[in-house]
Scaffold this active site. Structure first.
Site, PDB file in Angstrom:
ATOM      1  N   ARG A 179      16.679  -1.423  -6.818  1.00  0.00           N
ATOM      2  CA  ARG A 179      17.816  -2.083  -7.476  1.00  0.00           C
ATOM      3  C   ARG A 179      19.093  -1.819  -6.689  1.00  0.00           C
ATOM      4  O   ARG A 179      19.328  -0.681  -6.258  1.00  0.00           O
ATOM      5  CB  ARG A 179      18.000  -1.546  -8.911  1.00  0.00           C
ATOM      6  N   GLU A 235      23.963  -9.618  -7.342  1.00  0.00           N
ATOM      7  CA  GLU A 235      23.213 -10.747  -6.759  1.00  0.00           C
ATOM      8  C   GLU A 235      23.602 -12.063  -7.442  1.00  0.00           C
ATOM      9  O   GLU A 235      23.821 -12.069  -8.651  1.00  0.00           O
ATOM     10  CB  GLU A 235      21.714 -10.487  -6.914  1.00  0.00           C
ATOM     11  N   HIS A 266      16.396 -10.754  -2.117  1.00  0.00           N
ATOM     12  CA  HIS A 266      15.557 -10.258  -3.220  1.00  0.00           C
ATOM     13  C   HIS A 266      14.211 -10.998  -3.276  1.00  0.00           C
ATOM     14  O   HIS A 266      13.903 -11.689  -4.246  1.00  0.00           O
ATOM     15  CB  HIS A 266      16.301 -10.387  -4.558  1.00  0.00           C
TER      16      HIS A 266
HETATM   17  O1  A2R Z   1      11.969  10.446 -12.435  1.00  0.00           O
HETATM   18  P1  A2R Z   1      10.571  10.127 -12.838  1.00  0.00           P
HETATM   19  O2  A2R Z   1       9.668  11.317 -12.764  1.00  0.00           O
HETATM   20  O3  A2R Z   1      10.504   9.371 -14.156  1.00  0.00           O
HETATM   21  O4  A2R Z   1      10.013   9.116 -11.696  1.00  0.00           O
HETATM   22  C1  A2R Z   1      10.396   7.757 -11.641  1.00  0.00           C
HETATM   23  C2  A2R Z   1      11.535   7.531 -10.645  1.00  0.00           C
HETATM   24  N1  A2R Z   1      12.857   7.644 -11.278  1.00  0.00           N
HETATM   25  C3  A2R Z   1      13.794   8.509 -10.889  1.00  0.00           C
HETATM   26  N2  A2R Z   1      13.826   9.409  -9.905  1.00  0.00           N
HETATM   27  C4  A2R Z   1      14.943  10.166  -9.776  1.00  0.00           C
HETATM   28  N3  A2R Z   1      16.021  10.025 -10.565  1.00  0.00           N
HETATM   29  C5  A2R Z   1      16.045   9.120 -11.568  1.00  0.00           C
HETATM   30  N4  A2R Z   1      17.123   9.007 -12.358  1.00  0.00           N
HETATM   31  C6  A2R Z   1      14.885   8.310 -11.760  1.00  0.00           C
HETATM   32  N5  A2R Z   1      14.555   7.321 -12.626  1.00  0.00           N
HETATM   33  C7  A2R Z   1      13.311   6.929 -12.316  1.00  0.00           C
HETATM   34  O5  A2R Z   1      11.366   6.186 -10.201  1.00  0.00           O
HETATM   35  C8  A2R Z   1       9.277   6.938 -11.028  1.00  0.00           C
HETATM   36  O6  A2R Z   1       8.515   7.690 -10.138  1.00  0.00           O
HETATM   37  C9  A2R Z   1       9.971   5.851 -10.253  1.00  0.00           C
HETATM   38  C10 A2R Z   1       9.817   4.474 -10.901  1.00  0.00           C
HETATM   39  O7  A2R Z   1       8.466   4.166 -10.885  1.00  0.00           O
HETATM   40  P2  A2R Z   1       7.760   3.180 -11.930  1.00  0.00           P
HETATM   41  O8  A2R Z   1       8.335   3.413 -13.276  1.00  0.00           O
HETATM   42  O9  A2R Z   1       6.296   3.292 -11.727  1.00  0.00           O
HETATM   43  O10 A2R Z   1       8.297   1.755 -11.485  1.00  0.00           O
HETATM   44  P3  A2R Z   1       7.732   0.771 -10.351  1.00  0.00           P
HETATM   45  O11 A2R Z   1       6.710  -0.108 -10.918  1.00  0.00           O
HETATM   46  O12 A2R Z   1       7.389   1.561  -9.137  1.00  0.00           O
HETATM   47  O13 A2R Z   1       9.064  -0.084 -10.082  1.00  0.00           O
HETATM   48  C11 A2R Z   1      10.256   0.563  -9.629  1.00  0.00           C
HETATM   49  C12 A2R Z   1      11.431  -0.371  -9.600  1.00  0.00           C
HETATM   50  C13 A2R Z   1      11.588  -1.302 -10.804  1.00  0.00           C
HETATM   51  O14 A2R Z   1      12.148  -0.664 -11.922  1.00  0.00           O
HETATM   52  C14 A2R Z   1      12.501  -2.375 -10.272  1.00  0.00           C
HETATM   53  O15 A2R Z   1      13.836  -1.947 -10.344  1.00  0.00           O
HETATM   54  C15 A2R Z   1      12.072  -2.461  -8.816  1.00  0.00           C
HETATM   55  O16 A2R Z   1      11.328  -1.265  -8.517  1.00  0.00           O
HETATM   56  O17 A2R Z   1      11.259  -3.581  -8.656  1.00  0.00           O
END
Ligand code: A2R
Length: 324
Positions: free
Chosen positions: A235, A264, A282
């Protein structure tokens, strides 16, 4: 089309994918949202709507305008445009479309990384501009992937798919999440800035929202260093764009490859002017194959909810909700 679901009114909000409209039209009673938005719908229609297939902002006003709303099925894995906490408080289920796009987005991330490091778009322009004939070979690139160490900011579904690819390409891989991922051998950093200092290639694939807002800031870019490459496939809000422009201009980092931006489709002129920024509009998941799979999942979630009272891919905020 069963007699049961064909009576259920589903709102189509925002421009997601034509296949969503086709399937919703086939399986439910589709309500198109016009230019006037929800406010332009007559009251009886608003009160009848039980589900929404969206690629649009869903805030408290949206939810409150639809008193019978049970489910918001959002197109895309990122759902920062949906106030999922508010939906949960109103017992409204929210779903997204994870997994079906992970490999596609990971492919794009690797392509963007190679383009950024090896300057392939600029080399192609060299050829097309006739400079190969006129001026000779494209200059050797200062950067290479050989010997690079990637730090993945967000080792989730997509981050892991990127990590697997980079590992196969011979890069070292580390990551930063809020907590370590079980069963993963990549080196974990509890601090983003510490990871940036330890690697030379920072790949951001975190969700948007307050917790990641401008997390990649001037300090993180400085820690990444003068051979540093920053890739953003998650993002645009996760990076301080102004700090990034300054870091690219001043040589604080070497180059950046960006598929996502803060506002965007408005990309700052200063970024467009930078030769060491490789920019994509994107396109992370933008293939017919993957977008159709995402469209199907949007509708499958609605079908599952109204057939069985459960969904396939709830977002964490609403995972515990049940059909009443
Ligand atoms: O922090 P964790 O343990 O919940 O790991 C998540 C990490 N994450 C963060 N890491 C550090 N600081 C933060 N504030 C934080 N918030 C989230 O990002 C997790 O490992 C990762 C997101 O992975 P998923 O939920 O599996 O999402 P996915 O399918 O990989 O998609 C990621 C993003 C989407 O939300 C769209 O914005 C874009 O890629 O397409």
């Amino acid at each position: 089309m069963t007699a049961k679901t064909s009576d259920i009114a589903i709102l189509l909000a925002g421009k997601s994918h034509p296949h969503v409209s086709v399937r919703v039209g086939r399986e439910f009673r589709a309500i198109e949202i016009g230019k006037g938005g929800i406010a332009a719908l007559d009251e009886a229609t608003r009160r009848a709507i039980r589900g929404a297939a969206v690629m649009a902002r869903v805030d408290a006003a949206f939810v409150d305008a639809l008193p019978a709303l049970e489910i918001v099925s959002s197109f895309g894995v990122g759902y920062d445009h949906v106030d999922a906490a508010y939906c949960a408080s109103r017992n409204v289920m929210v779903t997204n479309t994870p997994d079906v796009l992970s490999e596609e987005v990971a492919d794009t991330a690797v392509g963007l990384l190679i383009n950024t490091v090896r300057e392939l778009p600029r080399a192609e322009k060299w050829l097309r501009d006739g400079r190969w004939k006129k001026d000779g070979a494209y200059p050797l690139t200062a950067a290479t992937l050989r010997g690079r160490h990637a730090g993945i900011f967000g080792l989730g579904r997509i981050g892991l798919a990127i990590a697997r690819r980079l590992e196969a390409m011979g890069l070292a891989v580390s990551y930063h999440n809020r907590r370590p991922v079980e069963g993963v051998a990549y080196h974990y950093h509890a601090s983003l800035k510490d990871m940036a200092a330890a690697v030379d290639t920072l790949i951001s694939v975190v969700p948007g929202g307050a917790a990641t807002d401008r997390a990649v800031n001037a300090g993180v870019l400085e820690a990444l260093g003068s051979d540093g490459v920053f890739i953003n496939i998650g993002r645009g809000s996760a990076v301080d764009e102004q700090a990034l422009i300054e870091a690219l201009s001043a040589g604080t980092i070497r180059a950046a490859g960006l598929d996502v931006f803060a506002d965007e489709p408005n990309v700052p002129e200063a970024l467009l002017a930078l030769p060491n920024a490789c920019l994509l509009p994107h396109v992370g998941s933008s293939t017919q194959h993957t977008r159709r799979a995402m469209a199907n999942l949007v509708v499958d979630n609605l079908v599952s909810w109204f057939d069985r009272g459960t969904v396939l891919t709830p977002v964490p905020e609403t995972a515990g909700l049940k059909q009443e």
